[in-house]
Every structure is written in C-alpha cells, then in structure tokens.
Design a protein around this motif. Sequence first.
Motif, PDB file in Angstrom:
ATOM      1  N   GLY A  10     -33.058 -13.284 -36.767  1.00 18.25           N
ATOM      2  CA  GLY A  10     -31.820 -12.807 -36.137  1.00 18.25           C
ATOM      3  C   GLY A  10     -30.574 -13.181 -36.888  1.00 18.25           C
ATOM      4  O   GLY A  10     -29.465 -12.809 -36.493  1.00 18.25           O
ATOM      5  N   ILE A  11     -30.721 -13.915 -37.984  1.00 14.17           N
ATOM      6  CA  ILE A  11     -29.535 -14.358 -38.725  1.00 14.17           C
ATOM      7  C   ILE A  11     -28.832 -13.198 -39.415  1.00 14.17           C
ATOM      8  O   ILE A  11     -27.615 -13.216 -39.618  1.00 14.17           O
ATOM      9  CB  ILE A  11     -29.920 -15.458 -39.753  1.00 14.17           C
ATOM     10  CG1 ILE A  11     -28.650 -16.153 -40.246  1.00 14.17           C
ATOM     11  CG2 ILE A  11     -30.731 -14.862 -40.906  1.00 14.17           C
ATOM     12  CD1 ILE A  11     -28.920 -17.396 -41.066  1.00 14.17           C
ATOM     13  N   LEU A  12     -29.613 -12.150 -39.761  1.00 10.57           N
ATOM     14  CA  LEU A  12     -28.990 -10.998 -40.430  1.00 10.57           C
ATOM     15  C   LEU A  12     -28.061 -10.254 -39.465  1.00 10.57           C
ATOM     16  O   LEU A  12     -27.027  -9.721 -39.881  1.00 10.57           O
ATOM     17  CB  LEU A  12     -30.067 -10.053 -40.981  1.00 10.57           C
ATOM     18  CG  LEU A  12     -30.952 -10.632 -42.088  1.00 10.57           C
ATOM     19  CD1 LEU A  12     -31.923  -9.571 -42.599  1.00 10.57           C
ATOM     20  CD2 LEU A  12     -30.095 -11.177 -43.235  1.00 10.57           C
ATOM     21  N   GLU A  13     -28.439 -10.209 -38.185  1.00 14.14           N
ATOM     22  CA  GLU A  13     -27.575  -9.569 -37.194  1.00 14.14           C
ATOM     23  C   GLU A  13     -26.264 -10.338 -37.062  1.00 14.14           C
ATOM     24  O   GLU A  13     -25.173  -9.760 -36.963  1.00 14.14           O
ATOM     25  CB  GLU A  13     -28.276  -9.497 -35.822  1.00 14.14           C
ATOM     26  CG  GLU A  13     -29.311  -8.390 -35.703  1.00 14.14           C
ATOM     27  CD  GLU A  13     -30.632  -8.750 -36.350  1.00 14.14           C
ATOM     28  OE1 GLU A  13     -30.755  -9.871 -36.888  1.00 14.14           O
ATOM     29  OE2 GLU A  13     -31.549  -7.900 -36.331  1.00 14.14           O
ATOM     30  N   LEU A  14     -26.386 -11.714 -37.088  1.00 16.72           N
ATOM     31  CA  LEU A  14     -25.187 -12.540 -37.015  1.00 16.72           C
ATOM     32  C   LEU A  14     -24.307 -12.329 -38.246  1.00 16.72           C
ATOM     33  O   LEU A  14     -23.080 -12.333 -38.153  1.00 16.72           O
ATOM     34  CB  LEU A  14     -25.581 -14.025 -36.899  1.00 16.72           C
ATOM     35  CG  LEU A  14     -26.349 -14.423 -35.628  1.00 16.72           C
ATOM     36  CD1 LEU A  14     -26.784 -15.873 -35.717  1.00 16.72           C
ATOM     37  CD2 LEU A  14     -25.474 -14.202 -34.393  1.00 16.72           C
ATOM     38  N   TYR A  15     -24.973 -12.142 -39.376  1.00 13.71           N
ATOM     39  CA  TYR A  15     -24.251 -11.883 -40.624  1.00 13.71           C
ATOM     40  C   TYR A  15     -23.454 -10.582 -40.521  1.00 13.71           C
ATOM     41  O   TYR A  15     -22.275 -10.522 -40.896  1.00 13.71           O
ATOM     42  CB  TYR A  15     -25.250 -11.839 -41.787  1.00 13.71           C
ATOM     43  CG  TYR A  15     -24.655 -11.336 -43.084  1.00 13.71           C
ATOM     44  CD1 TYR A  15     -23.891 -12.188 -43.901  1.00 13.71           C
ATOM     45  CD2 TYR A  15     -24.862 -10.024 -43.499  1.00 13.71           C
ATOM     46  CE1 TYR A  15     -23.345 -11.728 -45.095  1.00 13.71           C
ATOM     47  CE2 TYR A  15     -24.314  -9.551 -44.685  1.00 13.71           C
ATOM     48  CZ  TYR A  15     -23.562 -10.401 -45.475  1.00 13.71           C
ATOM     49  OH  TYR A  15     -23.010  -9.944 -46.645  1.00 13.71           O
ATOM     50  N   VAL A  16     -24.132  -9.537 -40.005  1.00 16.09           N
ATOM     51  CA  VAL A  16     -23.474  -8.221 -39.884  1.00 16.09           C
ATOM     52  C   VAL A  16     -22.295  -8.300 -38.921  1.00 16.09           C
ATOM     53  O   VAL A  16     -21.231  -7.709 -39.144  1.00 16.09           O
ATOM     54  CB  VAL A  16     -24.483  -7.151 -39.417  1.00 16.09           C
ATOM     55  CG1 VAL A  16     -23.755  -5.847 -39.067  1.00 16.09           C
ATOM     56  CG2 VAL A  16     -25.514  -6.887 -40.515  1.00 16.09           C
ATOM     57  N   TYR A  17     -22.449  -9.067 -37.826  1.00 15.05           N
ATOM     58  CA  TYR A  17     -21.368  -9.205 -36.850  1.00 15.05           C
ATOM     59  C   TYR A  17     -20.249 -10.124 -37.343  1.00 15.05           C
ATOM     60  O   TYR A  17     -19.205 -10.237 -36.697  1.00 15.05           O
ATOM     61  CB  TYR A  17     -21.904  -9.741 -35.520  1.00 15.05           C
ATOM     62  CG  TYR A  17     -22.500  -8.663 -34.661  1.00 15.05           C
ATOM     63  CD1 TYR A  17     -21.670  -7.780 -33.949  1.00 15.05           C
ATOM     64  CD2 TYR A  17     -23.869  -8.516 -34.544  1.00 15.05           C
ATOM     65  CE1 TYR A  17     -22.213  -6.786 -33.157  1.00 15.05           C
ATOM     66  CE2 TYR A  17     -24.420  -7.522 -33.754  1.00 15.05           C
ATOM     67  CZ  TYR A  17     -23.591  -6.652 -33.050  1.00 15.05           C
ATOM     68  OH  TYR A  17     -24.125  -5.674 -32.273  1.00 15.05           O
ATOM     69  N   GLY A  18     -20.474 -10.838 -38.497  1.00 16.88           N
ATOM     70  CA  GLY A  18     -19.445 -11.697 -39.052  1.00 16.88           C
ATOM     71  C   GLY A  18     -19.282 -13.010 -38.327  1.00 16.88           C
ATOM     72  O   GLY A  18     -18.197 -13.590 -38.294  1.00 16.88           O
ATOM     73  N   ILE A  19     -20.361 -13.507 -37.710  1.00 22.56           N
ATOM     74  CA  ILE A  19     -20.278 -14.717 -36.888  1.00 22.56           C
ATOM     75  C   ILE A  19     -20.629 -15.984 -37.693  1.00 22.56           C
ATOM     76  O   ILE A  19     -20.236 -17.093 -37.325  1.00 22.56           O
ATOM     77  CB  ILE A  19     -21.200 -14.570 -35.661  1.00 22.56           C
ATOM     78  CG1 ILE A  19     -20.702 -13.422 -34.797  1.00 22.56           C
ATOM     79  CG2 ILE A  19     -21.285 -15.838 -34.844  1.00 22.56           C
ATOM     80  CD1 ILE A  19     -21.596 -13.112 -33.614  1.00 22.56           C
ATOM     81  N   LEU A  20     -21.362 -15.852 -38.787  1.00 14.23           N
ATOM     82  CA  LEU A  20     -21.810 -17.018 -39.559  1.00 14.23           C
ATOM     83  C   LEU A  20     -20.627 -17.712 -40.243  1.00 14.23           C
ATOM     84  O   LEU A  20     -19.569 -17.099 -40.467  1.00 14.23           O
ATOM     85  CB  LEU A  20     -22.836 -16.579 -40.604  1.00 14.23           C
ATOM     86  CG  LEU A  20     -24.120 -15.911 -40.063  1.00 14.23           C
ATOM     87  CD1 LEU A  20     -25.012 -15.484 -41.212  1.00 14.23           C
ATOM     88  CD2 LEU A  20     -24.860 -16.857 -39.116  1.00 14.23           C
ATOM     89  N   ASN A  21     -20.844 -18.990 -40.557  1.00 12.13           N
ATOM     90  CA  ASN A  21     -19.790 -19.704 -41.287  1.00 12.13           C
ATOM     91  C   ASN A  21     -19.797 -19.260 -42.748  1.00 12.13           C
ATOM     92  O   ASN A  21     -20.652 -18.477 -43.177  1.00 12.13           O
ATOM     93  CB  ASN A  21     -19.954 -21.218 -41.156  1.00 12.13           C
ATOM     94  CG  ASN A  21     -21.311 -21.699 -41.694  1.00 12.13           C
ATOM     95  OD1 ASN A  21     -21.813 -21.171 -42.692  1.00 12.13           O
ATOM     96  ND2 ASN A  21     -21.899 -22.687 -41.034  1.00 12.13           N
ATOM     97  N   GLU A  22     -18.884 -19.803 -43.496  1.00 16.03           N
ATOM     98  CA  GLU A  22     -18.684 -19.328 -44.866  1.00 16.03           C
ATOM     99  C   GLU A  22     -19.903 -19.580 -45.739  1.00 16.03           C
ATOM    100  O   GLU A  22     -20.309 -18.714 -46.522  1.00 16.03           O
ATOM    101  CB  GLU A  22     -17.449 -20.015 -45.462  1.00 16.03           C
ATOM    102  CG  GLU A  22     -17.095 -19.466 -46.848  1.00 16.03           C
ATOM    103  CD  GLU A  22     -15.792 -20.057 -47.361  1.00 16.03           C
ATOM    104  OE1 GLU A  22     -15.467 -19.823 -48.547  1.00 16.03           O
ATOM    105  OE2 GLU A  22     -15.099 -20.753 -46.580  1.00 16.03           O
ATOM    106  N   SER A  23     -20.518 -20.729 -45.606  1.00 16.02           N
ATOM    107  CA  SER A  23     -21.661 -21.051 -46.464  1.00 16.02           C
ATOM    108  C   SER A  23     -22.867 -20.185 -46.121  1.00 16.02           C
ATOM    109  O   SER A  23     -23.591 -19.710 -47.006  1.00 16.02           O
ATOM    110  CB  SER A  23     -22.025 -22.537 -46.328  1.00 16.02           C
ATOM    111  OG  SER A  23     -22.404 -22.839 -44.989  1.00 16.02           O
ATOM    112  N   GLU A  24     -23.101 -19.989 -44.824  1.00 13.47           N
ATOM    113  CA  GLU A  24     -24.221 -19.129 -44.406  1.00 13.47           C
ATOM    114  C   GLU A  24     -24.006 -17.695 -44.849  1.00 13.47           C
ATOM    115  O   GLU A  24     -24.931 -16.999 -45.279  1.00 13.47           O
ATOM    116  CB  GLU A  24     -24.388 -19.212 -42.885  1.00 13.47           C
ATOM    117  CG  GLU A  24     -24.906 -20.546 -42.387  1.00 13.47           C
ATOM    118  CD  GLU A  24     -24.902 -20.650 -40.882  1.00 13.47           C
ATOM    119  OE1 GLU A  24     -25.806 -21.306 -40.317  1.00 13.47           O
ATOM    120  OE2 GLU A  24     -23.981 -20.064 -40.250  1.00 13.47           O
ATOM    121  N   THR A  25     -22.761 -17.253 -44.709  1.00 13.58           N
ATOM    122  CA  THR A  25     -22.437 -15.891 -45.132  1.00 13.58           C
ATOM    123  C   THR A  25     -22.671 -15.703 -46.618  1.00 13.58           C
ATOM    124  O   THR A  25     -23.245 -14.699 -47.062  1.00 13.58           O
ATOM    125  CB  THR A  25     -20.970 -15.571 -44.783  1.00 13.58           C
ATOM    126  OG1 THR A  25     -20.776 -15.682 -43.368  1.00 13.58           O
ATOM    127  CG2 THR A  25     -20.595 -14.168 -45.234  1.00 13.58           C
TER     128      THR A  25
END
Length: 262
Positions: A10-25
């Motif tokens: 589910g991390i890719l969905e969070l990435y698309v929504y722009g919710i991850l922090n800078e390092s995760e992104t």
Amino acid sequence: MDTQEYIASGILELYVYGILNESETKEISDLAKTNSEIKNEIIAIEKAIVNLSSSFSPQVSAEVFEKIRAKLELKHTKVIEMKPKSNISQYLGWAASFALLLGAGYLYTQLNESNSSIKTIETEKSVVEKQVLDLELKNKETATALSVIRDTKNTVITLGGQAIAPESFAKIYWNQEAQTVYVDASGLPEPPEGKVYQIWSLKLKPALTPTSIGLLENFKENGQKIFAVSGTTGAEAFGITLEPTGGSASPTMEQLYTLGKV
C-alpha cells in the motif's frame, strides 16, 4: 521484501497521494526508475484515481484502505509533509467542475424540455377546447334548425331569385302567433366584403311599405344558415337585399336578391 510484497504493502498508493515523507518519496521515486513493475504500478494507480474521480465514485479496496489508514494513524502525531508527485488534486478539481457543468447543462435541457412539453400540452388543450366549443355551436345551430323546420305553427314562405341573382332562393319560417321569424338563407351566395343581407317585411297595399326586420350577420360562420330576425305582423311579402355593412334605412331595389309573397 520482493516487488510484489512492496506493491501489496500500500505504500505506492501513499506515494501517489503525496502522503509519504521526503525520504520515502525519494526512495520510491528512485526505485521506479529502475523497476518497471513499480513504475507501471504507480502509473496504474494514477490512472485509476483519475478514472474514478471522473465518475465521482472513488473506491479503494478494503485491504489497501486499511493499510493507508494504519499508515496515517502511525503518523498522526507528526506534521505530514504533502509532497504530491502528480497533478491528481488538479485532475480531481477539473473532473468535478466538468461534471458540475454537465449536470447543470443536463438540468437546463430537462427544464427547457419540460417547459416545451407544458406549452405543447396547453396548445393542444386550447385546440381541443375550441373544437368542443365549435361542436357545441354546430349542435345548437342544428337543433335550432330542426325545431324551426318541424314547428307546425310556422308559415313557410318561399322567396325566389330576382334579376340580379336568379339562381338564389330563401325560405321564411313565420310563426304569426308567437311573432317570430326565421330565415333559411342556404340558397344565397356568400356576401362580398363590406356587404350584408338585410331582411324586409313588406306591405303591398295601399303602397309598397318595407320594414327592416334584421340583418344576416356572420353569414360565413353560420353553418346551418338559419338566422333568427325580428318578429313582424301583417306582412304580405318578404324580400332580401344586399346592403352595406350595418344595413340601410330603405331597401336597395337594384340589390334585391329574393322576394316572395305570403
């Protein structure tokens, strides 16, 4: 974890929504450059969100939703940096505006169609009402004609055509007891514009004395051509002349169409 586990997390969905922090992104962004499966999955998620937003029914699977919710709960004590890597919010806004415009256009069209239908119904109603009134008038005229013809107390005087219109004829139905006079003008031609037929009660002795007893107005509209005129007494003959609209004080003998003795 392998690629499939990474995708299922589910991390890719969070990435698309722009919710991850800078390092995760940055991590996912770098990974997408080298891993075609990750890149394709990100593209697929973005397309799915755009497609779903256009129908205003955004749905995410229960499993992915729980992963997103759990991730958000873990970070609820932190300030979340919004780092959108796509124009999803802009797409959503455009989609909403476009849908609103379509909806307004649809409602406007439906309103116009409803108004048009109402006008059509009102027009049809007016036509039907006029037809009913015309039918009632014709029935009334027919009933009057029949009652006049069948009244055994009426004296029937036939008026023959004269020099100006030898083919013309008419009938007078005169009830001397009730002093009523009806004229059957079905044998007269339609009067020209600005002219009207005038009925005369005539006394022949000691001199010709004409008395107007009425006009045959609305000649064209009278389907039965049966006209009620004023009563008379002592008439020895009846005549019909063609006069200017409104009638004349004395008959225009050159326009004498029919004449008949009692």
